[in-house]
Design a protein around this motif. Sequence first.
Motif, PDB file in Angstrom:
ATOM      1  N   TRP A 302       0.762   3.896  -9.036  1.00 54.81           N
ATOM      2  CA  TRP A 302       1.773   3.584  -8.034  1.00 54.81           C
ATOM      3  C   TRP A 302       1.203   3.630  -6.620  1.00 54.81           C
ATOM      4  O   TRP A 302       1.653   2.915  -5.735  1.00 54.81           O
ATOM      5  CB  TRP A 302       2.943   4.566  -8.149  1.00 54.81           C
ATOM      6  N   VAL A 303       0.197   4.485  -6.421  1.00 55.80           N
ATOM      7  CA  VAL A 303      -0.339   4.695  -5.071  1.00 55.80           C
ATOM      8  C   VAL A 303      -1.340   3.616  -4.693  1.00 55.80           C
ATOM      9  O   VAL A 303      -1.385   3.188  -3.527  1.00 55.80           O
ATOM     10  CB  VAL A 303      -0.982   6.088  -4.967  1.00 55.80           C
ATOM     11  N   ARG A 304      -2.139   3.140  -5.637  1.00 52.13           N
ATOM     12  CA  ARG A 304      -3.257   2.257  -5.298  1.00 52.13           C
ATOM     13  C   ARG A 304      -2.834   1.002  -4.538  1.00 52.13           C
ATOM     14  O   ARG A 304      -3.489   0.624  -3.567  1.00 52.13           O
ATOM     15  CB  ARG A 304      -4.020   1.877  -6.573  1.00 52.13           C
ATOM     16  N   PRO A 305      -1.757   0.299  -4.909  1.00 49.36           N
ATOM     17  CA  PRO A 305      -1.367  -0.867  -4.104  1.00 49.36           C
ATOM     18  C   PRO A 305      -0.862  -0.505  -2.715  1.00 49.36           C
ATOM     19  O   PRO A 305      -0.766  -1.372  -1.849  1.00 49.36           O
ATOM     20  CB  PRO A 305      -0.246  -1.516  -4.936  1.00 49.36           C
ATOM     21  N   ARG A 306      -0.554   0.760  -2.485  1.00 48.19           N
ATOM     22  CA  ARG A 306       0.001   1.200  -1.201  1.00 48.19           C
ATOM     23  C   ARG A 306      -0.934   2.166  -0.489  1.00 48.19           C
ATOM     24  O   ARG A 306      -0.488   2.961   0.345  1.00 48.19           O
ATOM     25  CB  ARG A 306       1.354   1.879  -1.437  1.00 48.19           C
ATOM     26  N   CYS A 307      -2.225   2.118  -0.806  1.00 43.61           N
ATOM     27  CA  CYS A 307      -3.165   3.076  -0.231  1.00 43.61           C
ATOM     28  C   CYS A 307      -3.303   2.908   1.279  1.00 43.61           C
ATOM     29  O   CYS A 307      -3.736   3.826   1.966  1.00 43.61           O
ATOM     30  CB  CYS A 307      -4.522   2.962  -0.909  1.00 43.61           C
ATOM     31  N   VAL A 308      -2.933   1.743   1.814  1.00 43.13           N
ATOM     32  CA  VAL A 308      -3.006   1.551   3.260  1.00 43.13           C
ATOM     33  C   VAL A 308      -2.047   2.503   3.984  1.00 43.13           C
ATOM     34  O   VAL A 308      -2.353   3.005   5.069  1.00 43.13           O
ATOM     35  CB  VAL A 308      -2.705   0.074   3.626  1.00 43.13           C
ATOM     36  N   TYR A 309      -0.911   2.801   3.361  1.00 43.73           N
ATOM     37  CA  TYR A 309       0.045   3.722   3.976  1.00 43.73           C
ATOM     38  C   TYR A 309      -0.389   5.169   3.788  1.00 43.73           C
ATOM     39  O   TYR A 309      -0.136   6.011   4.657  1.00 43.73           O
ATOM     40  CB  TYR A 309       1.439   3.487   3.395  1.00 43.73           C
ATOM     41  N   LEU A 310      -1.053   5.455   2.672  1.00 42.84           N
ATOM     42  CA  LEU A 310      -1.641   6.783   2.506  1.00 42.84           C
ATOM     43  C   LEU A 310      -2.736   7.011   3.545  1.00 42.84           C
ATOM     44  O   LEU A 310      -2.886   8.122   4.074  1.00 42.84           O
ATOM     45  CB  LEU A 310      -2.213   6.913   1.091  1.00 42.84           C
ATOM     46  N   PHE A 311      -3.482   5.974   3.858  1.00 40.03           N
ATOM     47  CA  PHE A 311      -4.501   6.055   4.910  1.00 40.03           C
ATOM     48  C   PHE A 311      -3.855   6.329   6.268  1.00 40.03           C
ATOM     49  O   PHE A 311      -4.380   7.119   7.064  1.00 40.03           O
ATOM     50  CB  PHE A 311      -5.293   4.750   4.932  1.00 40.03           C
TER      51      PHE A 311
END
Length: 499
Positions: A302-311
């Motif tokens: 779930w996180v990998r496509p949204r890693c830009v927001y985790l960054f």
Amino acid sequence: MGEAAVDDGTSEVKAPDGGWSWAVLFGCFIITGFSYAFPKAVSVFFEELIREFDVGYSDTAWISSILLAMLYGTGPLCSILVNQFGCRPVMLVGGLFASLGMVLASFATSIIHIYLCTGVITGLGMALNFQPSLIMLNKYFSEKRPLANGLAATGSPVALCCLSPLGQVLQYEYGWRGGFLILGGILLNCCACGALMKPLDPPKTSETPGIENTPDDGNKKAKPKPKPKLLDFSVFSDLGFVIYTVAASIMVLGLFVPPVFMVSYAKELGNEDTKSALLLSIMGFTDIFARPTCGYIAGLQWVRPRCVYLFSIALIFNGTTDLVGSLSKDYTSLVVFCIFIGISYGMVGALQFEVLMTVVGTEKFSSAIGLVLLLEATAVLIGPPSAGHLLDSTKKYMFVFLLAGVEVVVSALVLAICNLLFIKKKPEAPETATKNGETVQEKEKNHSSTPPIEEPHKADGNSEKKAEDIMKDPREVETVLKDKDEQNKNITCSPDTKL
């Protein structure tokens, strides 16, 4: 919500995700450690260099700044060399340059000599090692790439934990000249890491069943493969890449400032040299656990496509830590500051290049990273020296950390807000993006000015309606059946058609 397109590693050679990949990961681990920890660890010698050459804090800060600027600014040159000669030869030459610069710097007679030797020559050597190692890591890992990036990035804090106290010991035992000479010998290990970067073997062409292989008489020449572009500027047409580049350029203005001035700040508060240098080790120790942990989290489905927001979250955490840490007034508060800054550095380090790989994909990564590092070079070059000028004018470290924190937080806001506003949805491949039984390419044809070409075997809603209309009229049914009979008569009889 804007989701980045996750690169599936599709290329001419499939990423093995195992086997020799772990040797490549180990080499990238060592190279990353030298590349990022060395500019921070060399700050241990700043006090002695200030006394030796009678210069200010801003003058010595230029050493780390030039090192990082060469690491970043030579990105396009590294991309061109890698695309032309491959990763392994470039890294072997880079290891020699990195060692040669520190050896020559040990004979310096002015601060300018240190700029040229340690900053330019050693910085160029590290750049020729750092970028190719990331390219090879991207080629050897696909499914496990986020975790591999996190583990490789762990090399930076591990090297910082080792190089910072080692530099302090070398300074006491041999002075800064002897310390530089020994560090130059240690950097020769970059050549050994470069030797680990074995190129991936291209896949063997499979034989097509039913077709006899003709012997090669040497007259027929295989079709030459098209040469890759030395530098692919088409990445700038990707809006996600542009947003990432702008945010990263703002980020590096303040990202490297706290480690450069941490030791000097601790000494300013009256702490011993050994205790002051220990702060960088504390920072690196917490960083060691943060990077692989964040890499594992980034690899979740779930996180990998949204890693830009985790960054973006990691950058906000880093900048906020700088803002709060600027209020530190004793050694205990500095230790707490270093623990939190180490965690935030681990998050940023694990995600920085994983996000770039996710945005541009495997094929364009070698060019994309070179262009990104070039655009970040100017910010890296002016970041620590500008903080040094601010320190010389105010005589307070608080303003240095405040400035660094604001710059990092601004970069996080730019990255998150622009992705939310302009990257609307996850881009899909044309052949898989469908809606109402129609592909994207078919939709573009139907909306073009030229009339669409009817396909006899296309199964869509329009063909079904036409079939229903034909069945309603018996005369049309007879016509269709006659046409099929005539077609069957024209087929020549062969062993295949008799079946």
